[in-house]
Design an enzyme around this catalytic site. Structure first.
Site, PDB file in Angstrom:
ATOM      1  CD  GLU A   1      -1.032   0.383   3.725  1.00  0.00           C
ATOM      2  OE1 GLU A   1      -1.587   1.495   3.761  1.00  0.00           O
ATOM      3  OE2 GLU A   1      -1.162  -0.485   4.605  1.00  0.00           O
TER       4      GLU A   1
ATOM      5  CB  VAL B   1      -5.913  -2.100   4.054  1.00  0.00           C
ATOM      6  CG1 VAL B   1      -6.253  -3.588   4.009  1.00  0.00           C
ATOM      7  CG2 VAL B   1      -4.677  -1.867   4.911  1.00  0.00           C
TER       8      VAL B   1
ATOM      9  CB  SER C   1     -11.974  -0.115   8.434  1.00  0.00           C
ATOM     10  OG  SER C   1     -11.155  -0.134   7.288  1.00  0.00           O
ATOM     11  CB  ALA C   2     -13.900   0.659   3.289  1.00  0.00           C
TER      12      ALA C   2
ATOM     13  CE  LYS D   1      -3.493   1.352  11.507  1.00  0.00           C
ATOM     14  NZ  LYS D   1      -4.002   0.500  10.410  1.00  0.00           N
TER      15      LYS D   1
END
Length: 304
Positions: free
Chosen positions: A26, A107, A141-142, A160
């Site tokens: 990424e 990501v 999160s997507a 995280k």
């Protein structure tokens, strides 16, 4: 990703034609996750770590609206040093291309683009997930829904620890995303080697992961991602007591300042960096380098 034009960098293009193993990387970690000027040096070190294991690095990003799989050094430098680089999730790619933007892939978008390019292995630091108090904010999160529909192997240090780890694991299970520990039955929490949540599956070698990738290739019913959770050794993790103290303080400060939505993760990570006197950044760097090394080993094994 059907119909979305992708340009390949020379090194990646040659690897595709020769059948050499490739590891997707990424670019958000470069533009937004690491401080300047160290970010460019570390980006190059990540790529060199992949090469040292016999694979080809494919850092993905957008330059002037062009989506590139395998940024060259000049493009890498631009994303690491420019102030106009935006974070691009999957939903942002088309509009960013249409407006000629410079963008760094998350990501989610890295996974989607890599899979569209036929790349089976992706190395990152930590996944996004369900945020704390998501029952009120619906903040998720997507990364999670993208991994549910993207056949790629993602090597990470778990999610995280600033997130709701338990809820994230529940969502991954619901979405059909496989999670396997690398030489562990304990799900890592990014800065921490053990988040406190157990795993059902563990593998002991890159070859075992490669066999799982091979098994998935022939099964249309198994087209979600495989997350390989690669924890730091205990000696390299952030001190757990310091972690817990700083996290408690950070969550309090976040609420006090009304930080929400996309601002949550950058705020918390910056708070950790400042209040651990840079120790969290050192851990972050060790994580991405170790994950890149393992991902390259997996890609090499999968190509045999």
């Amino acid at each position: 990703m059907n119909g979305f034009e992708i340009r390949y960098g020379p090194e990646v293009d040659a690897a595709r034609r020769s059948g050499a193993p490739i590891v997707a990387l990424e670019s958000t970690i470069i533009s937004h996750g690491l401080p300047r000027p160290d970010n460019l040096r570390i980006a190059r070190e990540i790529e060199d770590t992949v090469r040292a294991q016999g694979a080809v690095p494919a850092t993905i990003g957008m330059v002037d609206g062009e989506l590139i799989v395998g940024l060259d050094d000049a493009q890498l430098t631009r994303l690491a040093t420019s102030d106009d680089v935006v974070k691009l999730s999957v939903r942002d790619l088309a509009i960013a291309a249409a407006t000629g933007a410079n963008g760094a892939t998350t990501v989610a978008s890295t996974s989607a683009v890599a899979a569209a390019a036929g790349i089976e292995v992706f190395a990152t630091g930590g996944l996004g997930g369900v945020h704390r108090l998501a029952s009120e904010s619906f903040d998720e999160s997507a990364d999670l829904v993208t991994l549910a529909r993207t056949p790629i192997c993602v090597v990470s240090a778990g999610v995280k620890s600033i997130l709701d780890v338990g809820a994230t694991l529940e969502r991954l299970e619901t979405l059909g995303v496989g999670v396997v520990g690398y030489r562990t039955r304990k799900f890592p929490g990014f800065y921490l080697s053990d988040s406190g949540f157990p795993l059902d599956w563990s593998v002991d070698s890159p070859e075992q992961v490669a066999r799982a990738i091979h098994a998935r290739r022939g099964h249309r019913a198994s087209q979600s991602a495989l997350v390989v959770a690669n924890p730091l050794p205990l000696s390299e993790q952030l001190d757990p007591a310091l972690h817990d103290q700083v996290l408690t303080e950070a969550l309090h400060e976040m609420k006090l300042h009304g930080v929400s939505g996309k601002g949550v993760t950058p705020f918390l990570l910056a708070y950790f960096h400042e209040h651990t006197l840079g120790a969290s950044l050192d851990v972050n760097i060790r994580i991405i380098l170790r994950n890149s090394e393992l991902a390259a080993q997996i890609a090499v094994a999968a190509g045999k």
